[in-house]
Structures are given as C-alpha cells and as structure tokens.
Design a protein around this motif. Sequence first.
Motif, PDB file in Angstrom:
ATOM      1  N   UNK A   1       0.831  -1.208   0.000  1.00 16.57           N
ATOM      2  CA  UNK A   1       0.000   0.000   0.000  1.00 16.57           C
ATOM      3  C   UNK A   1       0.865   1.259   0.000  1.00 16.57           C
ATOM      4  N   UNK A   2       1.970   1.241   0.744  1.00 10.77           N
ATOM      5  CA  UNK A   2       2.882   2.392   0.760  1.00 10.77           C
ATOM      6  C   UNK A   2       3.456   2.654  -0.629  1.00 10.77           C
ATOM      7  N   UNK A   3       3.897   1.586  -1.283  1.00 12.88           N
ATOM      8  CA  UNK A   3       4.527   1.747  -2.596  1.00 12.88           C
ATOM      9  C   UNK A   3       3.492   2.175  -3.640  1.00 12.88           C
ATOM     10  N   UNK A   4       2.291   1.624  -3.541  1.00 15.91           N
ATOM     11  CA  UNK A   4       1.228   2.012  -4.473  1.00 15.91           C
ATOM     12  C   UNK A   4       0.957   3.507  -4.383  1.00 15.91           C
ATOM     13  N   UNK A   5       0.834   4.025  -3.165  1.00 18.63           N
ATOM     14  CA  UNK A   5       0.567   5.453  -2.991  1.00 18.63           C
ATOM     15  C   UNK A   5       1.717   6.293  -3.515  1.00 18.63           C
ATOM     16  N   UNK A   6       2.954   5.842  -3.287  1.00 15.35           N
ATOM     17  CA  UNK A   6       4.113   6.583  -3.779  1.00 15.35           C
ATOM     18  C   UNK A   6       4.150   6.585  -5.307  1.00 15.35           C
ATOM     19  N   UNK A   7       3.787   5.474  -5.920  1.00 14.33           N
ATOM     20  CA  UNK A   7       3.766   5.384  -7.389  1.00 14.33           C
ATOM     21  C   UNK A   7       2.732   6.320  -7.986  1.00 14.33           C
ATOM     22  N   UNK A   8       1.599   6.454  -7.319  1.00 18.13           N
ATOM     23  CA  UNK A   8       0.552   7.342  -7.823  1.00 18.13           C
ATOM     24  C   UNK A   8       1.029   8.789  -7.851  1.00 18.13           C
ATOM     25  N   UNK A   9       2.038   9.084  -7.031  1.00 21.53           N
ATOM     26  CA  UNK A   9       2.603  10.426  -7.040  1.00 21.53           C
ATOM     27  C   UNK A   9       3.739  10.558  -8.033  1.00 21.53           C
ATOM     28  N   UNK A  10       4.807   9.793  -7.841  1.00 18.02           N
ATOM     29  CA  UNK A  10       6.007   9.932  -8.675  1.00 18.02           C
ATOM     30  C   UNK A  10       5.782   9.497 -10.123  1.00 18.02           C
ATOM     31  N   UNK A  11       4.962   8.466 -10.313  1.00 17.53           N
ATOM     32  CA  UNK A  11       4.734   7.945 -11.664  1.00 17.53           C
ATOM     33  C   UNK A  11       3.266   8.095 -12.062  1.00 17.53           C
ATOM     34  N   UNK A  12       2.708   9.245 -11.712  1.00 15.38           N
ATOM     35  CA  UNK A  12       1.302   9.511 -12.015  1.00 15.38           C
ATOM     36  C   UNK A  12       1.027   9.427 -13.511  1.00 15.38           C
ATOM     37  N   UNK A  13       2.019   9.808 -14.322  1.00 14.68           N
ATOM     38  CA  UNK A  13       1.827   9.746 -15.772  1.00 14.68           C
ATOM     39  C   UNK A  13       1.654   8.310 -16.246  1.00 14.68           C
ATOM     40  N   UNK A  14       2.478   7.400 -15.731  1.00  8.06           N
ATOM     41  CA  UNK A  14       2.402   5.991 -16.137  1.00  8.06           C
ATOM     42  C   UNK A  14       1.127   5.342 -15.611  1.00  8.06           C
ATOM     43  N   UNK A  15       0.772   5.660 -14.358  1.00  8.09           N
ATOM     44  CA  UNK A  15      -0.462   5.110 -13.793  1.00  8.09           C
ATOM     45  C   UNK A  15      -1.659   5.599 -14.599  1.00  8.09           C
ATOM     46  N   UNK A  16      -1.666   6.893 -14.926  1.00 10.07           N
ATOM     47  CA  UNK A  16      -2.775   7.443 -15.693  1.00 10.07           C
ATOM     48  C   UNK A  16      -2.829   6.897 -17.108  1.00 10.07           C
ATOM     49  N   UNK A  17      -1.666   6.727 -17.721  1.00  7.84           N
ATOM     50  CA  UNK A  17      -1.623   6.232 -19.097  1.00  7.84           C
ATOM     51  C   UNK A  17      -2.171   4.803 -19.193  1.00  7.84           C
ATOM     52  N   UNK A  18      -1.967   4.012 -18.142  1.00  8.15           N
ATOM     53  CA  UNK A  18      -2.472   2.647 -18.145  1.00  8.15           C
ATOM     54  C   UNK A  18      -3.860   2.519 -17.556  1.00  8.15           C
ATOM     55  N   UNK A  19      -4.382   3.608 -17.022  1.00  5.16           N
ATOM     56  CA  UNK A  19      -5.698   3.544 -16.384  1.00  5.16           C
ATOM     57  C   UNK A  19      -5.672   2.784 -15.074  1.00  5.16           C
TER      58      UNK A  19
END
Length: 330
Positions: free
Chosen positions: A166-184
């Motif tokens: 859960x910690x890493x998921x939240x951090x990814x949503x911040x630092x790699x928001x572009x990749x998370x958003x691009x993949x939906x």
Amino acid sequence: MAEEDVATKAPESDAQETVVPGDTPAQTGPTMGEHCTSDRPTPAGLAPKGELRKLGGVDVYLTKPESYPTNPSKLLFLLSSGTGIKSTNNQIQADKFADEGFVVVMPDLFEGNPAPNSNSPVPDSEIQGTSFLDKIKLKAAELAKSFVIDEWLARHTEEKVMPILEKVIEACKGEFADAVGNGGGIYAVGYCFGGRYILLLASERGRVQTGWGGTQKPADEEAGEGANTTKKGPYIKAGALAHATLVSPDDFRGLKVPVTLVCVESDPMFPDEVREAGEKIMSTENVEHEVSVYPGVPHGFAVIGDYDDANIQDAQVTAFEQMLRWIKEH
C-alpha cells in the motif's frame, strides 16, 4: 464475463513426465520449495539494467523503458519469490517487462530479510552408503531446514506485506502519475510467494482472511481491537501470476479484475485441488480469467534462470508471453 473453458496445456512439445529432475518433492503445510528460495544460474550475457532505491520509504528495484518518459509508459508491479529484490534473476525478469514498455517497480516484500536458502531436501546420493546414525543426522538436518523456512514465513504474513504494498502504491501514484494514468491503473505480475499477493491486490476484501488450510484467521492480532475492517481494493487493473505458493481457495473470492495464472502440473506448492477450486470460484463470480497448466516443468520455471532442458526453456518463453499478453490486452 467469465471464461469457463480457458484452462489449457502448454504446447505438446513441452510435455514430459510429471516428475521433473531436481524438482521439490511434495510438502505439506504453509511452506515453500527450493525454487522459491534459491535462484537458477543466470543465463550467460544477461545483467540487470535498473536501480535499487527507496520509494514510499520502501526499498524497491526500479527499471524503466529507455524511451521513458519521452514516450508514454504504463506502471507494472512485479512481486517476487522469496529471493527478493536483490536477486539478479528477479531483476532481469523485471527488465524484460521494462523492455516491453512498462515502468516496473519491484518492492521489497521482506524488509531486507529474503528467504533463507534452506529448504532443499538432502539428496539420496548423500544418504546411500551412510550408517544408520548418519542417516538420522541427515534427515534431522533436513527437518531443521524446513523449520527455518516456516519460521521465516511466520515473519512475513499478509498483515506485514500488504501495508508495504500500500505504501509503494501510494508513492507510485505520485512519482509515476503519468504511467499510472496512461495505463488507467496499475498492472501487476507475481511469482511464487508474490503470486498470492496478485490475488489479494486484485480483490475487494476486508481484513479477515483465511489461512493456508482454509480456516478463518484474524487479520492481525498485533493490530489490536478496533482494527479497521473496511473493505479495500482492488488495487490493480489486471494481474498475472506464475506458480503461486501459500494460496487457499478463499484467496480467489472477491476478485474484481482480470487475472491469468501460469500453473505447474501436479505442483505440490499449488495443489490441483486449490487451482480447481479457484477456477470454480472465479467462474461462479464472473471473473475474467485464464489458467494455463504446464506439464514437465519445475515449480519456479517461469522466472529467469538457466535450464539445460529445451522443453523447460520453451515453457519459460511461453509463460512470459502469456503474462505479457494478458497485461497488454487489459
């Protein structure tokens, strides 16, 4: 929509006898085989390309496409076997997905404490020709090794691992928001120990789950009374898992996203009855899923590693293609 008839075999050219030389013998209880706690030799000419760093306060192995961030990418979690994020083979496995266009984050599920390489059975060759007393000593050593693994597993339960994710998921949503958003959303693949956590990330559930034997257990006794029992998840958009361990039928309940499974025929670490029960649950709950059963391969075969047997080499390629296709199509 459920896919009730998707269970398949690997190509006929991969078929062998069920007993695979060097594979782990049947074990009972919440444990793991040698293929979950040790690596095969690394294939010649391959080396990791990513980096070890912190993300959300958690150690991770991070690897990215060469064209990122110039070209859009998607975010992929890779959850490893007990050998952890410093395993060269696990790192190269993550790099293979990065080469396919994913930003890959492999979190340390074990807080710097990967599984001890101590679950290999004593070879028969060492027992033959020894005295009765020496045989007893060798078998006692084997029993002690198994105990070490079970003791390690007791320190790395769902209640410890899920908060790390859960910690890493939240951090990814911040630092790699572009990749998370691009993949939906976030995609995820898992092997051995990490395989079960693909199911947990793919589901909506409370904090009370079932143990390996299928009996209900409290989520975390250390959390004390009044722990949050609100349902969470799913955390990922689609998942793929290979030769998972420590899975109970109830781990298939509540799945909300498509999953594909790479399974080993007659695998003592992921018994046929668990797999079949899981397929039934997924079909009943209308979960889009795919299950492929590979004969003549050892548990752990889908992770990068050098094998002399051409059939196992071919199965490795097929398993990677299965997992990659699934996450790309979803």
